[in-house]
Structures are given as structure tokens and as C-alpha cells.
Design an enzyme around this catalytic site. Structure first.
Site, PDB file in Angstrom:
ATOM      1  N   ALA A 119       1.287   4.393  -1.729  1.00  0.00           N
ATOM      2  CA  ALA A 119       1.197   5.889  -1.866  1.00  0.00           C
ATOM      3  C   ALA A 119       1.197   6.588  -0.727  1.00  0.00           C
ATOM      4  O   ALA A 119       0.667   6.137   0.295  1.00  0.00           O
ATOM      5  CB  ALA A 119       0.104   6.022  -2.751  1.00  0.00           C
ATOM      6  N   PRO A 120       1.939   7.900  -0.593  1.00  0.00           N
ATOM      7  CA  PRO A 120       2.244   8.696  -1.916  1.00  0.00           C
ATOM      8  C   PRO A 120       3.943   8.246  -1.976  1.00  0.00           C
ATOM      9  O   PRO A 120       4.297   8.898  -2.967  1.00  0.00           O
ATOM     10  CB  PRO A 120       2.305   9.943  -1.290  1.00  0.00           C
ATOM     11  CG  PRO A 120       2.198   9.971   0.070  1.00  0.00           C
ATOM     12  CD  PRO A 120       1.681   8.859   0.618  1.00  0.00           C
ATOM     13  N   GLY A 121       4.431   7.092  -1.660  1.00  0.00           N
ATOM     14  CA  GLY A 121       5.791   6.833  -1.736  1.00  0.00           C
ATOM     15  C   GLY A 121       6.666   7.145  -1.053  1.00  0.00           C
ATOM     16  O   GLY A 121       7.877   6.942  -1.018  1.00  0.00           O
ATOM     17  N   ASP A 166      -4.956  -3.659  -5.877  1.00  0.00           N
ATOM     18  CA  ASP A 166      -5.374  -4.002  -4.630  1.00  0.00           C
ATOM     19  C   ASP A 166      -4.412  -5.236  -4.424  1.00  0.00           C
ATOM     20  O   ASP A 166      -4.632  -6.243  -5.186  1.00  0.00           O
ATOM     21  CB  ASP A 166      -6.721  -4.330  -4.699  1.00  0.00           C
ATOM     22  CG  ASP A 166      -7.164  -4.601  -3.137  1.00  0.00           C
ATOM     23  OD1 ASP A 166      -6.245  -5.231  -2.345  1.00  0.00           O
ATOM     24  OD2 ASP A 166      -8.189  -4.306  -2.823  1.00  0.00           O
ATOM     25  N   CYS A 174      -0.488   4.260  11.082  1.00  0.00           N
ATOM     26  CA  CYS A 174      -0.440   5.757  11.712  1.00  0.00           C
ATOM     27  C   CYS A 174      -1.208   6.091  12.733  1.00  0.00           C
ATOM     28  O   CYS A 174      -2.004   7.130  12.780  1.00  0.00           O
ATOM     29  CB  CYS A 174      -0.260   6.832  10.685  1.00  0.00           C
ATOM     30  SG  CYS A 174      -1.427   6.967   9.570  1.00  0.00           S
ATOM     31  N   CYS A 209       0.858  -1.188   0.094  1.00  0.00           N
ATOM     32  CA  CYS A 209      -0.126   0.006  -0.011  1.00  0.00           C
ATOM     33  C   CYS A 209       0.935   1.290  -0.078  1.00  0.00           C
ATOM     34  O   CYS A 209       1.072   1.951   1.066  1.00  0.00           O
ATOM     35  CB  CYS A 209      -0.871  -0.097   1.143  1.00  0.00           C
ATOM     36  SG  CYS A 209      -1.970  -1.425   1.409  1.00  0.00           S
ATOM     37  N   LYS A 254       7.748   5.874   2.074  1.00  0.00           N
ATOM     38  CA  LYS A 254       8.518   4.727   2.768  1.00  0.00           C
ATOM     39  C   LYS A 254       9.037   4.039   1.610  1.00  0.00           C
ATOM     40  O   LYS A 254      10.416   3.324   1.567  1.00  0.00           O
ATOM     41  CB  LYS A 254       7.358   3.776   3.490  1.00  0.00           C
ATOM     42  CG  LYS A 254       6.937   4.506   4.808  1.00  0.00           C
ATOM     43  CD  LYS A 254       5.812   3.556   5.348  1.00  0.00           C
ATOM     44  CE  LYS A 254       5.272   4.286   6.643  1.00  0.00           C
ATOM     45  NZ  LYS A 254       4.467   5.349   5.955  1.00  0.00           N
ATOM     46  N   ASP A 294      -0.714   0.327  -5.275  1.00  0.00           N
ATOM     47  CA  ASP A 294      -1.700   1.232  -4.673  1.00  0.00           C
ATOM     48  C   ASP A 294      -3.057   1.025  -5.502  1.00  0.00           C
ATOM     49  O   ASP A 294      -2.977   0.959  -6.656  1.00  0.00           O
ATOM     50  CB  ASP A 294      -1.354   2.713  -4.289  1.00  0.00           C
ATOM     51  CG  ASP A 294      -2.185   3.438  -3.405  1.00  0.00           C
ATOM     52  OD1 ASP A 294      -1.725   3.434  -2.043  1.00  0.00           O
ATOM     53  OD2 ASP A 294      -3.388   3.890  -3.676  1.00  0.00           O
ATOM     54  N   ASP A 308       2.155  -1.179   4.973  1.00  0.00           N
ATOM     55  CA  ASP A 308       1.624   0.244   5.629  1.00  0.00           C
ATOM     56  C   ASP A 308       0.139   0.546   5.445  1.00  0.00           C
ATOM     57  O   ASP A 308      -0.337   0.819   4.449  1.00  0.00           O
ATOM     58  CB  ASP A 308       2.319   1.439   4.857  1.00  0.00           C
ATOM     59  CG  ASP A 308       2.056   2.602   5.875  1.00  0.00           C
ATOM     60  OD1 ASP A 308       2.057   2.488   7.052  1.00  0.00           O
ATOM     61  OD2 ASP A 308       1.854   3.633   5.231  1.00  0.00           O
TER      62      ASP A 308
END
Length: 447
Positions: free
Chosen positions: A263-265, A312, A381, A261, A267, A285, A328
Site C-alpha cells: 500500500a498504497p500501490g 502480514d 524511503c 508491503c 510501486k 498489506d 518496500d
């Protein structure tokens, strides 16, 4: 007086749009400030007023309701009162007369003399009653703590149940503090010491992060994306806690990694930098427009090993096994409330339950993608136990082929070991630990 050009009028306009469109405050504010012709000082005031008002929304509304009793108030007038009361209670450098004067002028311009008299009366009533209405103490009831910390009652209860009253109060207090600006130095271009010295040579404040060896805390520069170094690929804007994920995965050059997963990139590109741009990363993504963000970030940073796909991960049919998989996961995002205060008013317990099920499905789908001896990294997060500790405990119960990484503890920075909540193979950073994002990270290995 050009009311439409003042900072407070821009703040009012932004709050109205935020409320009507259920927009993300950070994206909307950025658009609004770009449209305005305000000086930087006034742009900072708009930012403070918008974020601060949204942050303290239920407390401000409680006071307004006490002042107007059961009188019906148009929404734009309520927003104007919210902005004004926020300045009275939470900002200490703006004179009372200036707050009242401009609120009255805006009310006159937007509405009528009658509206301006109403606004004037409400604000002057607050000034008289401020000692009883504008002061909240740390009492024990959920309602009182909800008003003190400006959190919805269910979230106060949820936090307290997970971490106890005292820690919950510390978390909520930290969530109301302005977030730090942290950036990640691009190791393909330079090292952190050289970067900090260069910035300090420009007269900018920069100091090393206590969480990430690639992180730098900066201040006094406004939007870091406007700095020339950002366009040149010298750094990425990323929270310190988020940087810890790729650091703990600790990839080597030549590895093959799946970022499920991506985006936005942030990591994804961090992993590539740590791999010295050698090996391969497949970044997935589900949103096509977000794939472009990953690609543009990789290009800006000089990274060529990232392959992107709008997909997905639950539908990824190839049988390839990876040295490491990073999940993530989509989550409640409660750890980023300081940056996105609208989250706490728009999330619900039922939504968290739905997210837990999605996370379970994602974990199940990536479990079979890891090589023997490989790494499965899970991060969110947020700080809810359901999305984090309980999620990983359930996964391990169902997957005996996985176990917590035995070297995890030793790989954590000393500062994180001292402050964060650490269990076998997992770390939970809470917002008050470092005044960074709340973040959970689990590192598992496959037998």
C-alpha cells in the site's frame, strides 16, 4: 473583516489541530482546504504557512522563547506567533505591516484586546531585534546547526555521523526546499513524449524526469489528483526516487511477483504497467483500509493482474515461489521530510532501532519466497545506514544464497550513477542529489 475566512486564520486552525491530534500534516491540510472556501491563491498561502511553520518549528520556538522570556504563552498564541515569524524570516513578498496587522486582528478575534497587545508587542520587538534573532549562520556546534537548518539535534548528529558535516548540511538544506511534483505516466495508456506534448499543449509545465524513464516533473497545476488525466488513469502521482524501484527490478510480462508491503500501490501498479498487465502480482498489506487504495488505483489505471490480501507477510504460509519479491519496508521515512515535515519532530533514535528489527524479520520471511535465480528487491524511503546499507550487509552475511545483482550498476540511469551513493547492488539517493525523496534500493539475486 471575516477573520475566520482568511488564509492565515485557516493556517492557525490547521496548526492547532495538527498539534492537538498529532495528525499527519499532509492529510490534515488536505481536509482543511477542502472545507474552506478560499481562492486557489489563498490555499497556496495556507499550504506554505502550515508546511513552512512545521518545517522550521524549533527555530521559531527558539526565537519566541527569546522574545517572551519566561512568560507563559497559550498554545494557540504560540502558533500565531510561529506563523507570523515564519513570514518575517522565510517569506520575502509579504509586507511587515500586513503580517503584524492580521496577527493582531486574529488575536483580538480569538482572544482579547490584552492578547492582541501582547502579540503586537512581541512582533514589533522581533522587528527591532531581527538582525540578531532572525539570522543564523552555519556554525560548527550541533545546537547552532540545529537552529540554522531547523532539525532536532539528535538528527543533526545522526546525519553528520553517517555522511559527514558538509553532506549533512546539504541534506538538511534540501529538506527545507519545497518538494517537486512528479507524476508517472501510465505506459499502458501512452508514452512519456506524447504525454508531455499533450500537457504542454494545455499550457502546463511538464519536463522529463532525470531519474525515471516514466517520470514527469510538473508545476503550476495545484493538486495533480484534480486533473482529468488522473481520473482517466493517464498517470499516477509518485516521487521520482520511488519510481526507480520498479524500473530497477525490471520485470517482464508473465512474471509472478510478490509485493510484500504494497500500500498504497504506487510501486505495485508500476510493476504491472512494466509487465504490460501480463502475469500476476500478489500485493500484501497489514491494513485492510489500505488494501482498498491498491485496488482503486489498479482499477483507475486499467490494471487487472494484481491480487490483494490484507496480511502480514511474516504470516504468509503458502509455499509458492516467486520470480521476484519486492519488500518496500516500513522505515523511519526521513527521506520524505520535504513532503511531511512533521516526521523530523516525531521520530526518535529508539524508534529507528525498533524498525530495524522489524525490517530484519520481514527480510527473513521473504528470503524463502524467491525462486532460484530470482530477484529480491529491498527499498526504504530513508537514509539511515542502520535501515539500509547495514541492514543489507547483515542479510547477506546470514544468507549466502543471495548476492548483489551483477547487472545493477549498468541498469542505473547515467544521472543516478553520477550523483547517488552506489555500492555493490545498492543505491542511496539523498534529498540534495535531485531534490527528490531520499531513497535506498538494493537488488539481490538468489543462486
Amino acid at each position: 473583516m471575516h477573520i475566520s475566512k482568511t488564509a492565515r486564520a485557516w493556517a492557525l486552525d490547521t496548526l492547532e489541530k495538527w498539534h492537538k491530534a498529532s495528525a499527519f500534516s499532509n492529510l490534515l491540510l488536505h481536509q482543511q482546504l477542502q472545507k474552506s472556501d478560499l481562492e486557489n491563491r489563498d490555499k497556496r498561502l495556507v499550504t506554505e504557512l502550515v508546511y513552512g511553520t512545521i518545517q522550521r518549528l524549533n527555530t521559531l520556538d527558539f526565537i519566541i522563547d527569546e522574545l517572551v522570556k519566561k512568560k507563559t504563552v497559550d498554545m494557540w498564541v504560540r502558533h500565531l506567533l510561529q506563523l507570523s515569524l515564519y513570514q518575517f524570516i522565510y517569506l520575502d513578498k509579504i509586507p511587515e505591516r500586513a503580517i503584524v496587522h492580521e496577527a493582531v486582528e486574529i488575536a483580538k478575534w480569538r482572544g482579547s484586546m490584552g492578547v492582541s497587545k501582547f502579540v503586537n508587542g512581541v512582533l514589533r520587538s522581533f522587528i527591532r531585534k531581527q538582525s540578531e534573532l532572525g539570522t543564523f549562520t552555519a556554525k560548527s556546534t550541533i545546537k547552532d546547526r540545529s537552529l540554522l537548518h531547523s532539525f532536532p539535534p539528535w538528527l543533526v548528529s545522526h546525519l553528520s555521523g553517517a555522511y559527514g558535516k558538509d553532506t549533512a548540511d546539504l541534506i538538511m538544506d534540501a529538506c527545507n526546499q519545497p518538494p517537486k511534483v512528479s507524476i508517472r505516466v501510465n505506459a499502458l495508456q501512452t508514452d512519456r513524449e506524447t504525454f508531455i506534448a499533450h500537457w504542454q499543449g494545455e499550457g502546463l509545465h511538464a519536463e522529463a524526469s532525470a531519474i525515471s524513464q516514466d517520470g514527469v516533473i510538473v508545476s503550476g497545476i495545484g493538486n495533480a489528483a484534480n486533473h482529468a488525466g488522473y481520473r482517466q488513469g493517464d498517470f499516477t502521482i509518485q516521487d521520482e526516487s520511488s519510481m526507480l524501484v520498479s524500473s530497477l527490478l525490471d520485470p517482464s510480462p508473465g512474471m509472478h511477483i510478490l509485493d510484500a508491503c504494497a500500500a498504497p500501490g504506487g510501486k505495485t501498479t508500476h510493476l504491472a504497467e512494466k509487465m504490460n498487465n501480463q502475469g500476476s502480482i500478489l500485493a500484501l498489506d497489514i491494513h485492510k483500509h489500505k488494501i482498498k487504495l491498491i485496488e482503486s488505483n489498479a482499477k483507475r489505471l486499467g490494471i487487472s493482474i494484481i491480487q490483494t490480501k490484507a496480511l502480514d507477510v511474516r504470516k504468509l504460509e503458502d509455499t509458492k515461489l516467486y520470480d521476484a519479491v519486492l519488500l518496500d519496508a516500513p522505515c523511519s521515512g526521513l527521506g520524505v521530510i520535504p513532503r511531511k515535515p512533521d516526521i523530523k519532530w516525531r521520530k526518535s533514535e529508539s524508534e529507528i532501532e525498533q524498525l530495524v528489527l522489524i525490517q530484519q524479520q520481514l527480510l527473513e520471511s521473504v528470503a524463502s519466497k524467491v525462486k532460484s535465480g530470482g530477484i529480491l528487491m529491498y527499498s526504504t524511503c530513508t537514509w539511515t545506514l542502520e535501515e539500509n546499507h547495514k541492514q543489507i550487509a547483515r542479510f547477506l552475511d546470514h544468507h549466502p544464497e543471495y548476492f548483489p545483482d551483477p547487472a545493477f550498476m549498468a541498469s542505473l540511469p547515467e544521472s543516478v550513477r553520477e550523483k547517488a551513493i552506489i555500492t555493490d547492488g545498492t543505491v542511496q539517493i539523498l534529498p540534495h542529489h535531485f531534490h527528490s525523496d531520499g531513497f535506498f534500493i538494493a537488488k539481490l539475486r538468489k543462486t
